[in-house]
Design a protein around this motif. Structure first.
Motif, PDB file in Angstrom:
ATOM      1  N   HIS A 172       0.849  -1.192   0.000  1.00 45.08           N
ATOM      2  CA  HIS A 172       0.000   0.000   0.000  1.00 45.08           C
ATOM      3  C   HIS A 172       0.882   1.238   0.000  1.00 45.08           C
ATOM      4  CE1 HIS A 172      -3.852   1.971   0.401  1.00 45.08           C
ATOM      5  NE2 HIS A 172      -4.454   0.808   0.559  1.00 45.08           N
ATOM      6  N   ARG A 173       0.248   2.395   0.054  1.00 44.67           N
ATOM      7  CA  ARG A 173       0.963   3.663   0.100  1.00 44.67           C
ATOM      8  C   ARG A 173       1.356   3.996   1.537  1.00 44.67           C
ATOM      9  NH1 ARG A 173       0.530   7.572  -3.933  1.00 44.67           N
ATOM     10  NH2 ARG A 173       0.326   9.168  -2.332  1.00 44.67           N
ATOM     11  N   VAL A 174       2.513   4.627   1.680  1.00 45.31           N
ATOM     12  CA  VAL A 174       3.007   4.994   3.006  1.00 45.31           C
ATOM     13  C   VAL A 174       2.030   5.903   3.743  1.00 45.31           C
ATOM     14  CG1 VAL A 174       4.805   6.337   4.166  1.00 45.31           C
ATOM     15  CG2 VAL A 174       5.450   4.608   2.488  1.00 45.31           C
ATOM     16  N   ASP A 175       1.320   6.771   3.015  1.00 44.11           N
ATOM     17  CA  ASP A 175       0.429   7.705   3.700  1.00 44.11           C
ATOM     18  C   ASP A 175      -0.800   7.030   4.305  1.00 44.11           C
ATOM     19  OD1 ASP A 175      -1.076   7.254   1.420  1.00 44.11           O
ATOM     20  OD2 ASP A 175      -0.836   9.275   0.609  1.00 44.11           O
ATOM     21  N   PHE A 196       9.650  -0.379   4.115  1.00 42.22           N
ATOM     22  CA  PHE A 196       9.357   0.816   3.329  1.00 42.22           C
ATOM     23  C   PHE A 196      10.155   0.757   2.021  1.00 42.22           C
ATOM     24  CE2 PHE A 196       8.540   2.017   7.715  1.00 42.22           C
ATOM     25  CZ  PHE A 196       7.281   2.588   7.614  1.00 42.22           C
ATOM     26  N   CYS A 197       9.493   1.131   0.941  1.00 39.55           N
ATOM     27  CA  CYS A 197      10.105   1.054  -0.384  1.00 39.55           C
ATOM     28  C   CYS A 197      10.290   2.454  -0.954  1.00 39.55           C
ATOM     29  CB  CYS A 197       9.231   0.222  -1.324  1.00 39.55           C
ATOM     30  SG  CYS A 197       8.846  -1.414  -0.667  1.00 39.55           S
ATOM     31  N   ILE A 201      17.512   6.071  -3.268  1.00 48.48           N
ATOM     32  CA  ILE A 201      17.986   6.090  -1.892  1.00 48.48           C
ATOM     33  C   ILE A 201      17.772   7.444  -1.222  1.00 48.48           C
ATOM     34  CG2 ILE A 201      20.388   6.758  -2.394  1.00 48.48           C
ATOM     35  CD1 ILE A 201      21.156   4.558  -0.274  1.00 48.48           C
ATOM     36  N   ASN A 202      17.748   8.528  -2.016  1.00 49.55           N
ATOM     37  CA  ASN A 202      17.597   9.868  -1.444  1.00 49.55           C
ATOM     38  C   ASN A 202      16.161  10.381  -1.539  1.00 49.55           C
ATOM     39  OD1 ASN A 202      17.667  10.092  -4.211  1.00 49.55           O
ATOM     40  ND2 ASN A 202      18.812  12.028  -4.225  1.00 49.55           N
ATOM     41  N   LYS A 203      15.221   9.502  -1.881  1.00 43.08           N
ATOM     42  CA  LYS A 203      13.824   9.892  -2.005  1.00 43.08           C
ATOM     43  C   LYS A 203      13.009   9.370  -0.818  1.00 43.08           C
ATOM     44  CE  LYS A 203      14.236  11.781  -6.126  1.00 43.08           C
ATOM     45  NZ  LYS A 203      14.034  13.229  -6.347  1.00 43.08           N
ATOM     46  N   GLU A 204      11.927  10.069  -0.509  1.00 43.50           N
ATOM     47  CA  GLU A 204      11.032   9.590   0.538  1.00 43.50           C
ATOM     48  C   GLU A 204      10.395   8.267   0.136  1.00 43.50           C
ATOM     49  OE1 GLU A 204       8.062  12.430   1.552  1.00 43.50           O
ATOM     50  OE2 GLU A 204       9.493  13.989   2.138  1.00 43.50           O
ATOM     51  N   GLY A 205      10.089   7.458   1.144  1.00 46.20           N
ATOM     52  CA  GLY A 205       9.391   6.211   0.880  1.00 46.20           C
ATOM     53  C   GLY A 205       7.975   6.480   0.392  1.00 46.20           C
ATOM     54  N   LYS A 206       7.544   5.741  -0.633  1.00 45.23           N
ATOM     55  CA  LYS A 206       6.193   5.895  -1.169  1.00 45.23           C
ATOM     56  C   LYS A 206       5.329   4.663  -0.944  1.00 45.23           C
ATOM     57  CE  LYS A 206       7.122   9.247  -4.866  1.00 45.23           C
ATOM     58  NZ  LYS A 206       6.990   9.509  -6.323  1.00 45.23           N
ATOM     59  N   ILE A 207       5.976   3.509  -0.954  1.00 44.57           N
ATOM     60  CA  ILE A 207       5.248   2.250  -0.877  1.00 44.57           C
ATOM     61  C   ILE A 207       5.612   1.529   0.421  1.00 44.57           C
ATOM     62  CG2 ILE A 207       4.914  -0.012  -1.980  1.00 44.57           C
ATOM     63  CD1 ILE A 207       3.634   2.324  -3.468  1.00 44.57           C
ATOM     64  N   LEU A 208       4.611   0.867   0.973  1.00 43.03           N
ATOM     65  CA  LEU A 208       4.749   0.168   2.245  1.00 43.03           C
ATOM     66  C   LEU A 208       4.373  -1.298   2.046  1.00 43.03           C
ATOM     67  CD1 LEU A 208       4.802   0.219   5.466  1.00 43.03           C
ATOM     68  CD2 LEU A 208       2.354   0.651   5.295  1.00 43.03           C
ATOM     69  N   ILE A 227      15.265  -0.221  -1.910  1.00 45.61           N
ATOM     70  CA  ILE A 227      15.511   0.839  -2.888  1.00 45.61           C
ATOM     71  C   ILE A 227      15.286   0.254  -4.281  1.00 45.61           C
ATOM     72  CG2 ILE A 227      17.109   2.613  -3.666  1.00 45.61           C
ATOM     73  CD1 ILE A 227      16.365   2.722  -0.641  1.00 45.61           C
ATOM     74  N   ALA A 228      14.323   0.796  -5.010  1.00 40.75           N
ATOM     75  CA  ALA A 228      13.927   0.202  -6.285  1.00 40.75           C
ATOM     76  C   ALA A 228      14.902   0.510  -7.414  1.00 40.75           C
ATOM     77  CB  ALA A 228      12.527   0.666  -6.668  1.00 40.75           C
TER      78      ALA A 228
END
Length: 244
Positions: A172-175, A196-197, A201-208, A227-228
């Protein structure tokens, strides 16, 4: 197998499988692979249900990890038809079955507390009544927005299906993190593992990714972040390993 003008057959990563997709329906994404790899499947996992299976990609991925019987439930007739054909295309009729119905009608097909694992890549977005949120294509709207079913209803359904100590795995989404945890606790699924996905590496996590156990003991593990993509935009070594 005859295709119509909206359909294409593509290789399913490096899994020695193929999948039929439609340009006007939700195509499989990395999320489905991530949750399939994340799910804790053991030799005691004999019965799996995928809630909202779409074109059946999660059952296809899981078939490479387990001999368990897998059932996908999909409300949209065209998507469920694609899923059935994808099962046939990969000669997996003995292991995977597809049900075309609303997952709320699960009692027509399963007994309470009869499933070892429930897995889902559900619609991510709440629908607040603002139709500007929605896609023009109804099938994409249902795949992306909580219209036919809510996150809470999915988790409640999973809890009803699961045996004691059965596993529930969700992407799902992190939010929606707090919604997920609160509803898992509400329906007696103890969160046990979270990852958390991040796209980079320097981006906020979006997927959980989260997994819980019905009537499990407290004790939560936070796995290292996934890290994708590398800095150059290519898939990371960890993701490429999943492709194999």
């Amino acid at each position: 197998m005859k295709l119509n003008e909206l359909e294409t057959v593509v290789n399913l990563l490096n899994k020695d499988m193929k999948i039929i997709q439609r340009v006007d329906h939700f195509a499989f994404s990395l999320d489905s692979l991530l949750v399939s790899e994340f799910a804790s499947i053991t030799k005691y996992t004999n019965k799996i249900v995928d809630l909202g299976t779409g074109n059946g990609v999660i059952p296809l991925f899981l078939s490479k990890k387990t001999k368990a019987q897998i059932t996908g439930i999909e409300i949209q007739e065209i998507s469920s038809d694609l899923a059935k054909r994808n099962v046939q295309l990969n000669n997996l009729e003995d292991q995977i079955s597809i049900i075309n119905d609303d997952m709320k009608n699960w009692r027509k097909y399963f007994r309470n507390n009869s499933v070892d694992m429930v897995i889902s890549n559900p619609p991510f977005f709440k629908f607040d009544g603002n139709e500007k949120q929605l896609n023009d294509l109804t099938q994409l709207t249902l795949a992306r927005h909580e219209i036919s079913i809510t996150l809470e209803e999915i988790i409640q359904t999973a809890s009803n299906l699961l045996k004691d100590k059965g596993h529930f795995a969700l992407v799902h989404r992190v939010d929606r993190f707090m919604d997920i945890i609160e509803n898992m606790k509400k329906y007696d699924i103890e969160p046990k593992k979270i990852q958390f996905c991040h796209t980079k590496i320097n981006k906020e996590g979006k997927i959980l990714l989260v997994e819980g156990i019905k009537y499990g003991k407290p004790g939560l593990r936070i796995l290292p972040p996934l890290i994708a993509h590398d800095d150059d935009g290519q898939y990371s070594a960890e993701v490429l390993e999943m492709f194999k």
